[in-house]
Design an enzyme around this catalytic site. Structure first.
Site, PDB file in Angstrom:
ATOM      1  N   ASP A 178      33.835  33.954  28.602  1.00 47.98           N
ATOM      2  CA  ASP A 178      34.354  35.149  27.942  1.00 47.98           C
ATOM      3  C   ASP A 178      33.919  35.093  26.483  1.00 47.98           C
ATOM      4  O   ASP A 178      34.234  34.128  25.770  1.00 47.98           O
ATOM      5  CB  ASP A 178      35.888  35.179  28.059  1.00 47.98           C
ATOM      6  CG  ASP A 178      36.502  36.429  27.443  1.00 47.98           C
ATOM      7  OD1 ASP A 178      35.751  37.332  27.028  1.00 47.98           O
ATOM      8  OD2 ASP A 178      37.742  36.506  27.382  1.00 47.98           O
ATOM      9  N   GLU A 218      43.452  35.291  44.545  1.00 46.71           N
ATOM     10  CA  GLU A 218      44.443  36.022  43.757  1.00 46.71           C
ATOM     11  C   GLU A 218      43.820  37.226  43.059  1.00 46.71           C
ATOM     12  O   GLU A 218      42.787  37.114  42.391  1.00 46.71           O
ATOM     13  CB  GLU A 218      45.083  35.133  42.686  1.00 46.71           C
ATOM     14  CG  GLU A 218      46.060  35.917  41.814  1.00 46.71           C
ATOM     15  CD  GLU A 218      46.567  35.174  40.598  1.00 46.71           C
ATOM     16  OE1 GLU A 218      47.381  35.765  39.858  1.00 46.71           O
ATOM     17  OE2 GLU A 218      46.157  34.023  40.372  1.00 46.71           O
ATOM     18  N   ASP A 247      33.858  37.346  22.941  1.00 42.18           N
ATOM     19  CA  ASP A 247      34.492  38.498  22.306  1.00 42.18           C
ATOM     20  C   ASP A 247      33.957  38.645  20.887  1.00 42.18           C
ATOM     21  O   ASP A 247      33.969  37.676  20.108  1.00 42.18           O
ATOM     22  CB  ASP A 247      36.009  38.281  22.273  1.00 42.18           C
ATOM     23  CG  ASP A 247      36.782  39.548  21.947  1.00 42.18           C
ATOM     24  OD1 ASP A 247      36.254  40.373  21.175  1.00 42.18           O
ATOM     25  OD2 ASP A 247      37.904  39.697  22.458  1.00 42.18           O
TER      26      ASP A 247
END
Length: 456
Positions: free
Chosen positions: A138, A70, A140
């Site tokens: 991830d 995808e 941040d």
């Protein structure tokens, strides 16, 4: 390319003469992106990576593999296109150049072509499911807002960015040494954080439960990892370390966290310089006699010492905690303070589930115009997010042609070239070599099994 040509979306023009060198204004827009996707974006490299060796002529190649991956495009005006799929590098490139996405996200490999998922759903069989996906992380910097004082929110500077460097060092070392992964790609998010792609075959085939176990291996914060956001600054201490430190945590503390805390963060963030800031640390100390004595030493006073007030007060705090009757508890408290301020803060949900999307490397962040380039974990302390090339700077370099004028690839005419070369040499080539070896070993084993069955 002149301003007018950029605004008209031309991607094949160069300006003439030194008097036009300032023709590319700073900024980000769809027409700049058209030039970038047409001349600089490494479409073929992304295709080869996502194929994992399944684009060759070896009989073990799965020709449907790339077509089950995808891709998600975010277009201008936040138009969101999910479950995009492609059968070749040329299809991928054509679609990117045509749609000019402001962001490209990569999802899992599904059991069937994601673009045809509705047809399978109508058949009554629940066959549409993710079957493979890189293990991703991830991180941040907004999740560190309660322990950094130079910036907040999406802002980042060279004073707080080293928190990301520490996260890379801690997580990368553990992934390699503790889990045995080798093919790891670290990428600057383009604005305020970093992404990690673990691409070994055994990582891509992990179940959600196994991914969750690895994510939990890195957890030291209480409750939700993202409970460090605004509104929770005054909650109870976020780190609780019980008993002796796990070997991974002990190694991280000794080799990375404590040296960074004492040698960098204390002074760069002025962690103990004001009453508001030192009270946050005193609230992490359970022994009220210690906190009371330290408060008395610090309240309304400045250090007479020539050394930095943050370093001086930290020395006092450590001495009191580690020299009292409860030395063990005091040392643990020191550990908890250092971990609270320096340990990586992961978005756990991204790592735990196969179906999470993650922004593709080499995208351009629309807020900053900066390219999401790879970071070398072995030299991550040298990475400067403020020096990452921007879209307009790259177009300017293309126009002036001062870098690598005699090269074949256009990106080698820009400062972007070293990032593509690093991606190829340090990540993609070793990865594909490993994939082909794994494919050959698996294929030979199946052949041998077939021979054994026939001889029987």
């Amino acid at each position: 390319m002149t301003i007018e040509e950029a605004e008209n979306g031309r991607d094949d023009m160069l300006i003439d003469g030194p008097d036009r060198v300032n023709s590319i204004p700073d900024g980000f827009n769809a027409n700049y992106l058209k030039v970038y996707y047409g001349r600089l974006f490494p479409h073929v490299d992304i295709f080869k990576w996502m194929c994992y060796g399944n684009d060759g002529k070896h009989p073990a190649c799965d020709k449907s593999y790339f077509g089950r991956r995808e891709f998600s495009f975010t277009l201008d005006n936040d138009i969101y296109l999910r479950f995009q799929s492609f059968n070749s590098a040329s299809e991928l490139e054509s679609s990117i150049r045509e749609k000019c996405p402001f962001k490209i996200d990569i999802g899992p490999v599904y059991s069937v072509d994601p673009a045809k998922r509705h047809a399978y759903a109508q058949g009554g069989d629940n066959v549409f499911a993710p079957v493979e996906r890189e293990l991703v992380f991830d991180i941040d910097i907004t999740d560190y807002d309660d322990v950094r004082y130079c910036c907040s929110g999406a802002d980042v500077c060279l004073e707080c960015w080293p928190l990301m460097t520490v996260a890379i060092k801690v997580i990368d070392t553990a992934l390699r040494d503790d889990f045995g992964f080798n093919h790891i790609l670290w990428v600057y998010s383009g604005r305020r954080g970093v992404h990690c792609w673990v691409c070994d075959g055994k990582a891509r085939r992990l179940t959600n439960e196994q991914r969750g176990a690895i994510a939990d291996y890195f957890r030291v914060y209480k409750g939700n990892e993202n409970s460090n956001k605004k509104g929770n600054e005054n909650s109870n201490k976020k780190v609780s370390l019980m008993g002796p430190l796990h070997p991974f945590l002990a190694r991280s503390y000794t080799e990375v966290l404590m040296p960074f805390f004492e040698g960098n963060l204390l002074s760069s963030q002025n962690i103990l310089s004001t009453e508001e800031r030192y009270e946050k640390i005193l609230s992490m100390i359970p022994d009220e006699s210690v906190t009371s004595e330290l408060r008395g030493k610090w309240q309304g006073r400045s250090s007479n010492s020539k050394e930095d007030i943050n370093v001086h007060r930290w020395g006092q705090l450590k001495h009191m905690l580690q020299s009292g009757k409860q030395k063990g508890q005091g040392l643990r408290c020191v550990h908890e303070i250092v971990f609270t301020y320096t340990y990586p803060r992961l978005d756990m949900e991204v790592s735990k589930h196969m179906n999470h999307l993650l922004k593709a490397p080499f995208c351009v962040h629309p807020k900053t115009g900066r390219v999401c380039i790879p970071i070398d974990p072995e030299n991550c302390e040298d990475f400067d997010p403020t020096a990452v090339p921007t879209l307009s700077e790259l177009l300017q370099e293309l126009n002036t042609g001062v870098i690598g004028a005699d090269v074949d690839d256009e990106w080698d005419k820009t400062s972007f070239g070293k990032s593509v070369r690093f991606f190829r040499s340090s990540f993609l080539q070793p990865l594909l070599k490993s994939c082909k070896e794994e494919m050959e070993t698996s294929y030979n084993a199946k052949l041998q099994q077939t021979k054994n069955n026939l001889s029987w």
